[in-house]
Design an enzyme around this catalytic site. Structure first.
Site, PDB file in Angstrom:
ATOM      1  N   GLU A 165       0.855  -1.165   0.000  1.00 12.99           N
ATOM      2  CA  GLU A 165       0.000   0.000   0.000  1.00 12.99           C
ATOM      3  C   GLU A 165       0.900   1.226   0.000  1.00 12.99           C
ATOM      4  OE1 GLU A 165      -3.827  -1.940   1.936  1.00 12.99           O
ATOM      5  OE2 GLU A 165      -2.672  -0.726   3.295  1.00 12.99           O
ATOM      6  N   SER A 204       1.865   9.353   6.464  1.00  9.70           N
ATOM      7  CA  SER A 204       2.957   9.028   5.562  1.00  9.70           C
ATOM      8  C   SER A 204       3.767  10.262   5.175  1.00  9.70           C
ATOM      9  CB  SER A 204       2.442   8.314   4.311  1.00  9.70           C
ATOM     10  OG  SER A 204       1.868   7.086   4.687  1.00  9.70           O
ATOM     11  N   CYS A 216       0.743   3.328   2.382  1.00 12.72           N
ATOM     12  CA  CYS A 216      -0.646   3.274   1.952  1.00 12.72           C
ATOM     13  C   CYS A 216      -0.781   2.643   0.575  1.00 12.72           C
ATOM     14  CB  CYS A 216      -1.201   4.684   1.899  1.00 12.72           C
ATOM     15  SG  CYS A 216      -2.870   4.713   1.317  1.00 12.72           S
TER      16      CYS A 216
END
Lengths: 806, 576
Positions: free
Chosen positions: B15, B504, B548
């Site tokens: 991800e 992130s 992610c």
């Protein structure tokens, strides 16, 4: 609007009936120069042998159409939009000329008792009177001549017939010697007929309007009856002065002449750009359709040349002739002949493409041949050879509808119909050009005793569906022959399903769900399953552009992840930036490889918007920093099908919401193409993606689409119409505030800004997460995420109308 | 001395939307690492001038994975600005949906995205199922799907994949890597759980959809509260939630957490996952509301790995700067003042060595200039790691009993020292322990909700927006990947400025003006890769942060040779 049609044949009647059908307010007038009501020229032979009278072959004309007989038009006043006959004047808004053609004869038969052409009912009367003369002489061996020959041959009072042919062939110059011999044998068997090849009339002596002696190069015939079947030419002499003419009246692709209010249709018209003059009923009706659509200003369609089919049935042989409009004498020929069965298949091939097929007593599927010619696919002789004997359907009866003998018998058996009239629910056989009407009728009668009175009868719809399924099954069979693109075959799909503990019943219920969601009848389930098993044969490239991966995510995790994830692995998803398992370097190569070597075969799925501002550099992908738009163009160029998945791919979605800082657009706009299938939604329900892939496998052609190019089966229904809260809307019961008494009772959310009335998609029935819920169920209302510009229009909790006003 | 290039087969099913470039010396030790985002969608720009009530729906589309996190944050930032306190019912439902998200996300991450970095599937095929079945009892009293027959079946199933196909998740190229530490039996246990998790995650997704309408992109939150009142008042619907919650929790407890304990013990001595973390500063925020006042996880900051002191968060010290980011304003700014004006300078052309050992001209990151769409967030000028590890450490250091108990138990059972927490292994374990804390305590939220509904059925607070007033507000809180904050300024009834600082961003951001690397980069630097053709160690580190899914990580050598696919969504994609 008043539409005047000049002519009295099939084209005129077809035009009149269909104009009335499409717009009953039109005033439609037919002006025919004949003294009889319009009749079907195809059945003239039946007047000759007395099987029918003129009423028997008359055409059905809409009673609201005004019919004027004995009106030979000799002048057009274009300026005042009027036409004149000797006795009357007719004014028009639109004029359609459908005067057909006139026969060619080598000398004038006017005033000669024992010579005729063969074109109208009066000619038939004349020919019939000629029975009793010592000998019939038929000049020419075109289809009309041969049919008359057969009719006369069958009449006991006719003693002798000579067929006079200038060349050395029967029917057509391109036919092989063997074929000509076969036909010839059929005719000469009875001993009545002699065929004189390389012969023509050189002299004749006429006394008192009667030919006493006919001299040909080879023969002298006393007291003959001469019938000319040498050809026809457009019947346009009257119009040469007022309209531009070539061979026929010159028209554009909508059959419109140089005068915008005058059209010409059928054998009297020549389409200028194609240099084409119609010669078959089917062509005439196609031309008529084009003219009608143009006159009524509906979705106009241009005339397109297609393959034509001719058929000839004479006693012991039948002949089928399928010809490409571009057929010419530059061909190579492959003949597959069987003496024993008197069967000859002649394939005419130019540039590896089939340009014509003539079969005598052939068992080849004519429908397939026609598709092959129309599509211009390369010819696979092996296939044709292997299929030469697919004759279990018997002889072709109706060339227009590709209806074989056995097909008709089956319809009778399954549906229990008793007459030609009842057939119309099931098939148009016998009704298009009408040539085979009698045969069809006879078959229905002859098959009556095959009807099992206890058997449940199938409706027209059942039979149509069965046919459709058979077509799909055939297409899937073709896929079955291909090698799977990944190593997982159908066999190990089952074991893979077993390994994920997916039971057969679960798969079956999933298939049922998919079938239902595609709005297909449950009887399609088997072919749907077949299509699922073939999903690994079609290479798929899934590009992610400016997106949030929500659609990939939904695809993998939502509806029935266990199965869908497997499907996701099972489909040949050869390229997917997030999910594929190939290595980085290889991944680039895989993409290049598919694009280069699988041209026209792979499906491209695009998720995300395409940023165009800053030369597209808001999105760069790959080691060479390729922009999103560059990559998209490269991948879309040779894709068989491009699916734009999710709302961003439709029109830029959230990324293109005002002020659209990255200049984002949808896939269709980015590519400047109108053939992109959109499957919008934020996210898209995965079932709609799977369904679209399956429908490609099953039906090949694009599914029916709406004006946003969304598949109708998924996007036809309005959310509002299928909503579980719709009842409350009707009763005026609305939620007025979040959490109020109405909200607790599940009242309608319209007042809270639900956009269900503006959104078209199957959410209310499909729901999300294995049917767990959907936004309306969660009390929030729809945001119209499948519609254009939804973020600027619908993604809020206010009524749409209010928004516009403010 | 030439740096060796590192080629990494694509990191499948991760991800993330990131490009990472790595420079490796002759001993295969990473000398430098750079992380970059290469897609900008501009959602912060798009949300400007809109009605603040619509922000949540729009910002939700930042990411298809963390969709609920951004939805909730977008709604709550506006509520904060407008001074709205949603009714308790709404707060609790949001908390339950959040729990469902954590349960789904952490489980999928461990088994389907990260698990195969720790578990050798091929080795599992040679395990003795009987022995493995007994082994499973070492890590839990009630093992799931590890009966001898279950395990035999799992072995059979996976053979199909391994022998016949390239079936997705099992197409990992690193089987037999020497840093795999589990025994064949242990591998088999984890493998059986992998298969079971495919099914469980579906239920976990439904859990969120029960109150959310759909997943991804749920649609039942509104400024002021929630809309799913009918579901709340329907006992069968609440029962459905409870049943599914317990089903998922049971698996998490007896499979996921047990497996992490098993791995923790096995990997205790593996240097590539037990080196001290590159960043020793951690930040976490309140998370998981249990009742009217109490949150399960605590808020605060730990500096230099010192667990003896937790500093309170002063939100004014949060800044973002763009020295190495593709925006025009370099200087550190507080998010309320944040600017998002793109200044894209592109890549630098340089000769690189491609996967076929040949030189080629490539587009490479220019680390001397701007090289990412991600900004560099700092707290008081310091780099912070965020995420489950930070959350667990902060709660632990705060003396939060519920958390302390779980961590102490884990350390005791695995025999790991406290220092082991500050590692890649610790980061992965912390995610499991965070999950355990949620399922151990989450029912309190549910029970409080049930009790409260008996006396109070409010789900949405009324409010007014005064167009004459200017409002500022923010959401700050932890989401599955760490601390997320949304900052909004409202003027004349519309959004004047909006900034999003996602986990992130904290973890994957580029260097700042002082040359301080973000956590992704700093945790890779110094890492020794045993076999440069199988850089499993790098993948473990990157995966341990749970990048992610809206982002695909690519690893590149210093010279810009791209080794995998990359595509990056900055703030807007490398979300939670």
């Amino acid at each position: 609007m008043r539409i005047v049609i000049v002519g009295g044949g099939i084209a005129a009647v077809y035009l009149a009936n269909n104009l009335k059908k499409q717009d009953s307010a039109l005033e439609v007038v037919i002006l025919s120069e004949e003294k009889y009501r319009p009749y079907d020229r195809i059945h003239l032979c039946r007047l000759v042998d007395g099987a029918e009278d003129k009423e028997g072959i008359s055409l059905v004309l809409d009673p609201r159409v005004k019919l004027e007989l004995n009106q030979k038009i000799n002048t057009i006043d274009k300026q005042n939009k009027k036409v004149f006959s000797d006795t009357s004047m007719f004014s028009y808004d639109k004029l359609i000329i459908a005067t057909g053609s006139v026969p060619v004869s080598l000398f004038s038969v006017e005033g000669i008792k024992n010579a005729a052409v063969f074109r109208n009912a009066d000619d038939c009367v004349k020919i019939k009177e000629g029975v009793g003369r010592s000998e019939f002489v038929i000049v020419g061996s075109g289809p009309i001549g041969l049919e008359l020959l057969e009719t006369l041959n069958e009449m006991p009072d006719v003693q002798k017939i000579t067929l006079l042919l200038r060349g050395s062939h029967l029917y057509n110059v391109n036919l092989s010697i063997d074929a000509i011999k076969t036909i010839e044998k059929c005719y000469t068997k009875s001993g009545k007929i002699r065929i004189s090849y390389g012969d023509e009339i050189v002299d004749k002596s006429i006394e008192n309007g009667e030919i006493k002696l006919l001299k040909t190069k080879k023969l002298e015939i006393e007291n003959p009856f001469v019938v000319f079947g040498v050809g026809i030419k457009p019947n346009i002499e009257t119009f040469r002065e007022s309209l531009a003419c070539g061979k026929g009246i010159l028209t554009n692709l909508f059959m419109q002449s140089e005068d915008e209010d005058i059209y010409a249709v059928g054998e009297c018209a020549e389409i200028k750009d194609l240099g084409f003059v119609a010669g078959h009923v089917k062509e005439c009706t196609l031309e008529a359709d084009c003219a009608i659509s143009h006159i009524l200003g509906k979705e106009t369609k241009e005339f397109k040349l297609e393959a034509t089919i001719d058929m000839l049935k004479v006693g012991e042989f039948d002949l089928v002739d399928v010809s490409s409009p571009v057929f010419n004498s530059e061909y190579e020929k492959i003949v597959i002949a069987s003496k024993k069965e008197k069967r000859i298949d002649e394939y005419f091939i130019s540039d590896d493409k089939l340009s014509r097929f003539i079969g005598i007593n052939s068992n080849v599927d004519v429908g397939y041949i026609e598709t092959l010619i129309n599509k211009g696919e390369d010819v696979d002789i092996n296939y044709l050879y292997q299929n030469r004997l697919i004759g279990e359907r018997g002889r072709l009866i109706c060339s227009c509808e590709h209806m074989y003998h056995q097909d008709l018998v089956d319809i009778v058996k399954q549906s229990g119909i008793g007459s030609f009239l009842e057939l119309s629910d099931f098939s148009e056989a016998g009704r298009v050009c009408g040539r085979c009407k009698m045969m069809v009728s006879n078959i229905i009668q002859d098959s009556q005793d095959l009807i099992d009175p206890d058997m449940p009868r199938k409706s027209a719809e059942d039979i149509k569906r069965e046919k459709e399924i058979a077509e799909v099954a055939k297409r899937i069979d073709k896929f079955n022959l291909l090698h799977p693109r990944n190593e997982l075959s159908t066999d190990n799909l089952e074991s893979a399903m077993a390994s994920l503990d997916i039971g057969k019943h679960e798969v079956n219920s999933w298939i049922s769900m998919v079938t239902a969601s595609m709005q297909l009848h449950p009887s399609f389930e088997q072919v749907v399953e077949g299509a699922v098993c073939n999903l690994n044969k079609v290479p798929i490239v899934w590009l992610e552009l400016a997106d949030c991966s929500g659609n990939s995510e939904a695809f993998i995790k939502s509806t029935n992840p266990a199965i869908e994830e497997l499907i996701f692995d099972y489909i040949s998803l050869d390229y997917h930036e997030l999910l594929m398992s190939a290595s980085g370097d290889q991944s680039e190569n895989i993409l290049e490889d598919i694009i280069k070597n699988q041209k026209g075969e792979y499906i491209l799925i695009v998720e995300g918007a395409v940023p165009l501002a800053m030369d597209g550099k808001y999105l760069r992908i790959g080691p060479q920093g390729e922009t999103g738009i560059e990559l998209l163009k490269k991948c879309a160029k040779d894709a068989a099908l491009v699916l734009a998945v999710g709302s961003c791919a439709l029109d830029g979605g959230v990324v293109a919401a005002a002020p659209n800082p990255t200049g984002a657009v949808g896939v269709s706009e980015a590519l400047g193409r109108e053939d992109i299938i959109n499957i919008p939604g934020c996210p898209t329900n995965p079932i709609n993606i799977v369904g679209t892939l399956l429908s490609y496998i099953m039906f090949e052609e694009l599914p029916a689409l709406d004006k946003l190019n969304r598949p109708l089966w998924a996007y036809e229904g309005r959310v509002h119409d299928n909503c579980e809260r719709r009842g409350h809307y009707e009763l005026g019961e609305f939620v007025q505030e979040w959490g109020d008494a109405g909200a607790k009772k599940g009242y309608c959310l319209f007042e809270m800004g639900c956009k269900g009335p503006y959104a078209n998609v199957n959410c209310p029935t499909m729901k999300f997460n294995s049917g767990t819920s959907w936004p309306v169920q969660a009390g929030h209302g729809c945001m119209g995420c499948t519609e254009v510009g939804f973020f600027d229009k619908f993604a809020n909790e206010r009524k749409y109308v209010e928004e516009q006003e403010s | 001395m030439a740096n060796k290039r590192v080629i990494i087969d694509p990191i499948t099913r991760i991800e993330g939307h990131l490009r990472i470039e790595v420079e490796v010396d002759e001993n295969n030790v990473i000398q430098n690492a750079f992380s970059s985002a290469t897609l900008w969608r501009g959602l912060e720009t798009i949300v400007k001038n809109r009605d603040p009530r619509d922000a949540g729906f729009l910002l939700q589309r930042i990411c298809g994975v963390c969709t609920y996190s951004h939805y909730k944050a977008g709604i709550e930032a506006v509520e904060d600005a407008l001074g709205i306190t949603p009714p308790l019912n709404a707060q609790l439902v949001r908390s339950l949906m959040n729990q469902a998200l954590f349960m789904h996300d952490h489980c999928v991450h461990f088994y389907h995205l990260h698990g195969l970095d720790w578990v050798d599937v091929v080795s599992a095929l040679s395990a003795d199922p009987a022995k493995a079945s007994k082994e499973a009892f070492k890590y839990t009293k009630y093992p799931v799907a590890t009966g001898e027959n279950d395990l035999k079946l799992a072995q059979e199933r996976v053979k199909t994949f391994v022998e016949k196909g390239q079936l997705g998740p099992f197409a990992n190229a690193y089987w037999g890597h020497e840093t795999f530490k589990l025994t064949p039996e242990q591998n088999l246990i984890a493998l059986s759980h992998y298969l079971k998790a495919l099914e469980i995650q579906r239920t976990a997704a439904q859990l969120l959809a029960i109150f959310g309408g759909k997943q991804p992109h749920p649609q039942s939150l509104s400024v002021g509260g929630v809309t799913c009142i009918m579901d709340l008042l329907d006992p069968s619907r609440m029962g459905e939630f409870l049943t599914k919650y317990k089903e998922v929790a049971n698996f998490l407890e007896h499979a996921y957490i047990a497996d992490v304990k098993m791995a923790g013990a096995a990997y205790a001595t593996e240097p590539s996952v037990t080196a001290q973390a590159g960043t020793m500063n951690f930040m976490a925020h309140d998370l998981i509301q249990l009742n009217k006042k109490e949150f399960l996880f605590s808020s605060g900051i730990i500096l230099d790995g010192d667990l003896s002191k937790v500093h309170p968060i002063n939100e004014n010290l949060i800044t973002e700067e763009a020295t190495h980011s593709w925006y025009s304003d370099n200087e550190p700014l507080h998010p309320y003042e944040g600017k998002t004006n793109p200044e894209y300078t592109g890549f630098k052309d340089r000769m690189t060595i491609n996967g076929h050992s040949k030189e080629e001209l490539s587009k490479s990151l220019d680390e001397t200039a701007k090289y990412s769409w991600i900004k560099s967030p700092r707290y008081d000028g310091k780099v912070m790691e965020v995420g489950p590890l930070a959350s667990m450490l902060v709660s632990y250091a705060c003396g939060n009993e519920k958390i302390k108990k779980i961590i102490d138990e884990f350390l005791a059972e695995t025999g790991l020292p406290t220092a082991a927490l500050f590692t890649t292994l610790g980061r992965t374990a912390a995610r499991a322990l965070q999950t355990k804390a949620i399922i151990d305590n989450g029912m309190e939220t549910f029970n409080t909700l049930i009790e409260n509904l008996k006396v109070d059925q409010e789900t949405c607070a009324p409010y007014l927006i005064d167009n004459e007033r200017e409002y500022t507000g923010r959401f700050i809180g932890d989401v599955p990947r760490g601390t997320l904050s949304h900052w909004v300024r409202i003027k004349e009834g519309v959004i004047q400025n909006y900034q999003v600082v996602v986990p992130s961003t904290w973890n994957a951001g580029p260097m700042d003006a002082k040359g301080q690397h973000g956590p992704y980069e700093s945790n890779l630097i110094g890492l020794k890769v045993k076999d440069i053709s199988k850089p499993l160690e790098i993948i473990r580190v990157v995966h341990s942060f749970d990048p992610c899914i809206a982002c695909a990580v690519h690893v590149m050598d210093l010279k810009g040779n791209e080794l995998g696919t990359y595509k990056v969504d900055p703030v807007y994609g490398s979300s939670c």
